[in-house]
Enzyme design. Structure first.
Site: not given
Ligand code: 1PR
Length: 548
Positions: A84, A192, A194, A237, A397
């Site tokens: 990166c 990336h 990983e 959640d 939200d």
């Protein structure tokens, strides 16, 4: 020195835990180098990971005395892999940080992606297809695989090629960029490894084993799709249930308590770490945890959430986002802890991105009350300043508010195809905080445009009316938000079947879509969604063989 030790530059930024977990999984022991004197002389194989800003990383290298020793290391022929910003720092410079000199190992200057026709940063699973096939493969890269990218600046292909570098490319909205680059002892990936699931682990493994040419992983298909895929994200959640255990929960319209005879208990749909791993193995492109009651308690004493992240990052090799309670706080002993410190704690525990909800709304309100002037002190500004904009997600939200005519409100309205209870033809989307409990005098358009200016890198766009409804995403809301910002958007709330994902990708320009309840209740698996999208011609990442 034993062959199983790998040296890794530790500039103390970003999520190094995931890289360390990937190396452990591949059977290596990590030796961290914070300074050259920590053992650069002994190193034979060196990884140079980095996230965030080019200038920040190069300055960090300079301050720690790495510039000349690193150049000498490379000149000695010992092996190095940049990841990166670690790739970017090998270049001569970047327009991100004019006047800051990179290591200059690879010629060229990085340029910002053009955002006139696409979201920037480029946050996507995309290709790294080797050009000039006489090379017969490059460290396990496979043209059929997709790799996880997150960056705003791209390296030019031509200049490196003319200088004798082998280049693997991706294509983002018509702009071809360097996905990986190699010459002699130097290899670097913009993606990336990983965080790129099994495809990325294979590249890392091939590099560590020095298998530059590997027949098994040489590009195989002539018909591969060079380009990005749409992301499918699983969201968990998380909150404490009535017995005090952290559980994955899900309700509708943000009400997560059972509505039946079991006495209104918090719905328990499973254990966070196990479920995250299951979704990874089912092909989720990212996993998001939202600590949904974090506004009540202090995140620093909320260590189980950190533990969940640590454990998850041991087995889940795709990006992890954590949300809930990212803001300036006062700890239980009365000491002040900044949002940046809270976020740093999460990054060190394995998170790649933090998601900010309530605090972003308050910050946007203050931004407008100051006359659209940045304060430099908000969580978004401080976290993106240290870790890059790609590390900051804003979770929105909103609730639908119906009006008969746009003149009834000062807020931005949409003419809706789903009129209100009294036949109202217009709707505006009102921002809320504290998990939908408190509505504010701010609309979604105001919020997203403000947070983009304050350093948000991505929007996680929920809709309380749609949450848990299984009735599909709120397409009107999603496209309205996409129209006013350049950063990527994750559509959320309402997914009930694979068709809903196809619909949101076909009818809006969203960059990603997220599901929760339909996966938790076992109605569909992530792979069902991926297969459905793929059958309908949408490019997706579909690598489900987990043998590294
Ligand atoms: O305000 O920074 O502490 O963050 C709190 C975070 O917790 C916010 O991101 C907020 O969205 C989230 N949150 C708070 N209360 C609830 C709740 O449900 N009671 N969950 C909640 C929000 C959002 C989604 C959800 C989708 C998809 N959940 O990610 O999972 O709506 O569901 P579906 O596919 O089943 O329809 P702060």
């Amino acid at each position: 020195m034993t062959a199983s030790i790998v040296y890794v530059l530790d500039l103390e930024s970003g999520n190094l835990r995931s890289l360390s977990n990937a190396l452990t999984k591949l059977g290596y022991t990590v030796k961290w180098l914070k300074r050259p004197s920590d053992g650069l002389d002994e190193a034979e194989t060196l990884l140079f990971p980095g996230v965030g800003n080019f200038g920040h990383v190069v300055t960090e290298l300079r301050n720690r005395g790495f510039i000349e020793p690193l150049k000498a290391y490379i000149a000695s022929g010992r092996r190095i892999m940049g990841i990166c910003v670690g790739l970017q720092a090998l270049y001569a410079g970047s327009t991100e940080s004019p006047g800051v000199e990179g290591l200059g190992v690879i010629p060229g200057t990085l340029q910002k992606f053009d955002s006139s026709n696409k979201s920037v940063p480029h946050i996507a699973w995309n290709s790294a297809s080797v050009l000039l096939q006489e090379d017969d493969g490059l460290y396990g890269l496979n043209a059929d695989s997709k790799y996880y990218y997150v960056h705003s600046y791209r390296a030019d292909v031509g200049e490196a090629q003319r200088d004798g570098w082998t280049v693997a490319v991706g294509n983002y909205g018509g702009e071809v960029f360097v996905g990986a680059v190699c010459k002699d002892n130097v290899f670097a990936t913009q993606f990336h490894p990983e965080k790129s699931g099994v495809a990325g682990l294979r590249v890392l493994k091939a590099f560590l084993e020095g298998r530059k040419v590997s027949n098994s992983s040489a590009p195989v298909s002539k018909n591969y799709h060079v380009g990005m895929t749409k992301r499918v994200i699983a969201c968990l959640d998380v909150r404490a249930n009535d017995d005090g255990d952290l559980v994955v929960t899900k309700g509708d319209q943000y009400d997560v308590r059972e509505k039946n005879s079991s006495g209104g208990k918090v719905r328990n749909l499973g254990k966070p770490v196990e479920m995250a791993e299951k979704y990874y193995l089912d092909g989720a492109d990212e996993v998001t945890f939202l600590n949904i009651t974090s506004f009540r308690n202090c995140p620093l004493v909320d260590t189980p959430m950190l533990e969940i992240l640590r454990k998850t990052s041991e087995t889940v090799f795709v990006p992890l986002t954590i949300g809930g309670g990212i803001r300036d706080i006062v700890d239980t002993d009365g000491s002040k802890v900044s949002a940046l410190d809270v976020a740093s704690l999460y990054f060190r525990s394995g998170a790649d991105k933090v998601s900010i909800g309530s605090d972003a709304v308050i910050a946007a309100e203050e931004f407008y009350s100051r006359g659209e002037v940045l304060s430099g002190k908000t969580a978004m500004e401080t976290i993106s300043g240290a870790y890059g904009v790609q590390a900051v997600v804003i979770s929105v939200d909103p609730k639908r508010v119906y009006v008969a005519s746009p003149s009834e409100t000062t807020h931005h309205t949409i003419k809706t195809s789903y009129p209100g209870p009294s036949g109202e033809q217009y709707v505006w989307y009102q921002c809320t905080i504290k998990g939908g409990r408190e509505a504010r005098d701010l609309d979604v358009r105001q919020l997203v445009t403000a947070v983009e200016k304050m350093g948000a890198g991505e929007i996680l766009l929920n809709c309380i009316d749609k949450d848990g409804s299984n009735s599909g995403f709120d397409l009107e809301l999603i496209q309205d938000v996409k129209n006013v910002i350049n950063i990527p958007v994750i559509a959320s709330s309402g997914a009930g079947k694979p068709e809903h994902f196809l619909e949101v990708f076909e009818k809006t320009t969203t960059d990603a879509a997220l599901g929760a309840g339909m996966f938790h209740r076992g109605e569909y698996k992530v792979v069902d969604v991926k297969s459905y999208l793929s059958e309908h011609g949408l490019p997706v990442r579909n690598e489900l063989d987990f043998e590294v």
